[in-house]
Design an enzyme around this catalytic site. Structure first.
Site, PDB file in Angstrom:
ATOM      1  N   SER A 143      55.187  56.185  34.523  1.00 36.99           N
ATOM      2  CA  SER A 143      54.579  57.498  34.705  1.00 36.99           C
ATOM      3  C   SER A 143      53.112  57.435  34.317  1.00 36.99           C
ATOM      4  O   SER A 143      52.677  56.498  33.631  1.00 36.99           O
ATOM      5  CB  SER A 143      55.308  58.519  33.817  1.00 36.99           C
ATOM      6  OG  SER A 143      54.634  59.752  33.754  1.00 36.99           O
ATOM      7  N   TYR A 156      59.475  62.869  26.708  1.00 35.88           N
ATOM      8  CA  TYR A 156      59.198  62.219  27.992  1.00 35.88           C
ATOM      9  C   TYR A 156      58.076  61.192  27.847  1.00 35.88           C
ATOM     10  O   TYR A 156      58.182  60.054  28.322  1.00 35.88           O
ATOM     11  CB  TYR A 156      58.827  63.283  29.027  1.00 35.88           C
ATOM     12  CG  TYR A 156      58.636  62.740  30.425  1.00 35.88           C
ATOM     13  CD1 TYR A 156      59.721  62.585  31.283  1.00 35.88           C
ATOM     14  CD2 TYR A 156      57.370  62.389  30.890  1.00 35.88           C
ATOM     15  CE1 TYR A 156      59.551  62.102  32.567  1.00 35.88           C
ATOM     16  CE2 TYR A 156      57.191  61.901  32.178  1.00 35.88           C
ATOM     17  CZ  TYR A 156      58.281  61.753  33.010  1.00 35.88           C
ATOM     18  OH  TYR A 156      58.111  61.264  34.276  1.00 35.88           O
TER      19      TYR A 156
END
Length: 251
Positions: A143, A156
């Site tokens: 990410s 996350y």
């Protein structure tokens, strides 16, 4: 373009029922691979039918990758159903948005179980098989938050930093055994995970103003990079985190 030919290869794609995982699965199949579609709540029957219409084989496996006890069966069913395993795409992921001071431990643990622990366990299980055959491709989905801190997503962000580190650790050990372990770091993509951001006019404007390409990414933007990392074209790439971000990181 034989370097990108995946004919005869067998792949697992987690989170394959929609979004990035569905697009990657279809892209691998279009390049010639047979695919095991791993989903939890979203059925993958239509995706499997599209793959079979290409002349490839597809099997569907329902599993919660956040439950460690269910992970061995994913690899076993793939090897039995497709006749082997050459490619693993660890795509499944979840996000919980809460300020760090209020972020519950339950949310923290749920995110790490899906986003990190499943990546480790599935890579280990698939890696053992790949080491024995002397060949394999593992592609993890990282990410932008493998590089940055983010806002209101401590679990996350931590999981995606760890995915980048795990990618490098496995590549370091397994490159000499015929395996390539790499990751794709998508930028801001138009998926369910970013729905809250896209619907927030302030945050959406801020994000788009920073992306040189001037748009949110789409699932289809990951097909080429995934096929590349799954194919012989990337045989000398090890432990690389490939940003597919419309230029976000360079601005």
């Amino acid at each position: 373009m034989g370097l990108f030919d995946l004919a005869g290869k067998r792949a697992i794609v987690t989170g394959a029922g929609r979004g990035l995982g569905e697009a990657i699965a279809l892209g691998l199949a279009e390049a010639g691979a047979d695919v095991a579609l791993v989903t939890n709540r979203t059925p993958a029957d239509k995706t499997a039918a599209r793959i079979e219409a290409m002349g490839r084989k597809a099997i569907t496996i329902q599993a919660d990758v956040g439950d460690r006890a269910q992970l061995p069966a994913i690899v076993q069913k793939t090897i039995e159903g497709l006749g082997g395993l050459d490619i693993l795409v660890n795509n499944a992921g979840i996000i919980r948005r809460t300020p760090a001071a209020d972020h519950s431990y339950e949310d923290w643990q749920d995110v790490l179980d899906v986003n990190l622990n499943s990546v480790y366990v599935l890579s280990q299980l698939a890696g053992r098989h790949m080491i024995e055959q002397g060949y394999g491709k593992i592609i993890n989905i990282a990410s932008m938050l493998s590089f940055q801190g983010g806002i209101n997503v401590p679990g996350y962000t931590s999981s995606k930093h760890a995915v980048a580190g795990l990618t490098k650790a496995l590549a370091s050990e397994w490159a000499s055994k015929g395996l390539q372990v790499n990751a794709i770091a998508p930028g801001y993509m138009s998926t369910d995970n970013t729905e809250a951001l896209r619907e927030d006019p302030v945050r959406s404007t801020q994000i788009l103003q920073r992306i040189p390409a001037g748009r949110w990414g789409t699932s289809e933007d990951l097909i080429g990079p995934a096929v590349f990392l799954a194919s012989a074209a990337s045989d000398y790439m090890n432990g690389h985190i490939l940003a597919v971000d419309g230029g976000w990181l360079v601005r």
